[in-house]
Write a protein that holds these residues in place. Structure first.
Motif, short mmCIF file in Angstrom:
data_model
loop_
_atom_site.label_atom_id
_atom_site.label_comp_id
_atom_site.label_asym_id
_atom_site.label_seq_id
_atom_site.Cartn_x
_atom_site.Cartn_y
_atom_site.Cartn_z
N GLN A 19 -14.01 -25.20 -3.07
CA GLN A 19 -14.58 -24.02 -2.47
C GLN A 19 -13.76 -22.78 -2.81
N ALA A 20 -14.30 -21.66 -2.44
CA ALA A 20 -13.73 -20.38 -2.82
C ALA A 20 -12.31 -20.18 -2.28
N CYS A 21 -11.56 -19.41 -3.05
CA CYS A 21 -10.32 -18.84 -2.52
C CYS A 21 -10.70 -17.59 -1.74
N VAL A 22 -10.34 -17.54 -0.46
CA VAL A 22 -10.66 -16.40 0.37
C VAL A 22 -9.46 -15.45 0.36
N LEU A 23 -9.71 -14.23 -0.08
CA LEU A 23 -8.65 -13.23 -0.22
C LEU A 23 -8.95 -12.06 0.70
N ALA A 24 -8.07 -11.80 1.67
CA ALA A 24 -8.21 -10.64 2.54
C ALA A 24 -7.52 -9.45 1.89
N VAL A 25 -8.27 -8.38 1.67
CA VAL A 25 -7.71 -7.14 1.14
C VAL A 25 -7.55 -6.19 2.31
N THR A 26 -6.31 -5.82 2.60
CA THR A 26 -6.04 -5.06 3.82
C THR A 26 -5.03 -3.96 3.54
N SER A 27 -4.77 -3.14 4.55
CA SER A 27 -3.78 -2.07 4.42
C SER A 27 -3.28 -1.69 5.80
N GLY A 28 -2.10 -1.11 5.82
CA GLY A 28 -1.54 -0.68 7.09
C GLY A 28 -2.21 0.57 7.63
N LYS A 29 -2.67 1.43 6.74
CA LYS A 29 -3.33 2.66 7.15
C LYS A 29 -4.55 2.89 6.28
N GLY A 30 -5.44 3.73 6.75
CA GLY A 30 -6.62 4.05 5.98
C GLY A 30 -6.33 5.09 4.91
#
Length: 274
Positions: A19-30
């Motif tokens: 199954q897929a590798c789930v990658l969260a793309v995130t940041s501390g600020k907008g």
């Protein structure tokens, strides 16, 4: 007409390894280009032959539709309410990847309720057998909704800029993920880098601070994998203003080459974080 149902599609019986590798793309600020990175890295992975989907996991302030210039009558909100099947909310984006868009300005998603937790988990689980990569474009910061979305991911990609406020918030985000989710390995991309080599130096400094002050509850050190820098490039602003993918509009510019390099390094990142 049949009554809406809150049931989500059941997940096919498939080995987790397939199954897929789930990658969260995130940041501390907008404002650091997180959604720009999500969309263009997805396009780059698709060009490498992967089946890719981006899910807009910024449930209350979604803007993936703006970046991609897409309009949909079926969103993640409709899936949550049972107004449509998940399949009906999956759309093909420019760049050859798929997307599930979310609504914007929906106050009910500003906090993590048991219903939001259950339905988001079910949606991600249903996507796993269909793709090689599922990218979760999360909100910025460390709210409970953002942290829960990240908890569903195998890997985390933190996007930051060289600005002190962005780096401070990136450090805070990494610290929370290490202490609350026991993340020992995270990935970093520096966006809007002015000079070659600046991002590498910043990543090394951030790693040194993490080595001194941050560890998991088990005492494990936190390793930060620097996947590359995206340079300041006027083509990026032009593509964003046109609401088009950089890789589609200016494929030969410096920032596009940098995004493709990040995607190439992502291919080598283990599917499951340590």
């Amino acid at each position: 007409m049949s009554e809406p149902t809150n049931r989500l599609p059941s997940m096919p019986e498939t080995s987790r390894d397939k199954q897929a590798c789930v990658l969260a793309v995130t940041s501390g600020k907008g404002g650091v280009g997180k959604t720009f990175v999500s969309a263009n890295v997805a396009a780059a992975l698709a060009r490498l032959g992967h089946r890719v989907l981006v899910l807009d996991a910024d449930l209350g302030l979604a803007n993936l539709d703006v970046v991609l210039n897409l309009q949909s009558r079926r969103t993640l909100h409709d899936v949550f309410l049972g107004h449509c099947a998940l399949e009906d909310a999956i759309h093909v984006a420019p760049g050859g990847f798929s997307v599930v868009l979310a609504g914007s300005g929906l106050v009910e998603y500003s906090r993590l309720t048991p219903e939001v937790r259950e339905r988001l988990q079910a949606v991600v689980a249903s996507l796993l057998p269909r793709y090689d990569y599922v990218l979760l474009d999360t909100g910025a910061g460390i709210s409970d909704v953002v942290l829960y979305a990240i908890s569903l991911a195998d890997q985390v990609l933190v996007v930051a800029t060289p600005e002190p406020t962005s780096l401070t918030d990136a450090y805070a985000t990494i610290k929370v993920l290490a202490t609350q989710q026991r993340r020992r390995e995270l990935n970093l991309v520096l966006n809007q880098v002015a000079r070659p080599g600046d991002g590498k130096a910043i990543a090394q400094q951030l790693q040194q601070v993490l080595a001194r002050f941050v560890s998991t509850p088990a005492g494990d050190p936190v390793k930060l994998a620097h996947l590359g820098d995206i340079p300041s490039d006027p083509s990026v602003r032009q593509a964003v203003q046109k609401r088009q993918l950089l890789l589609e509009t200016f494929p030969g510019c410096a920032a596009a080459h940098a995004v493709k390099a990040v995607a190439g390094r992502l291919e080598k990142v283990p599917a499951r974080a340590a």
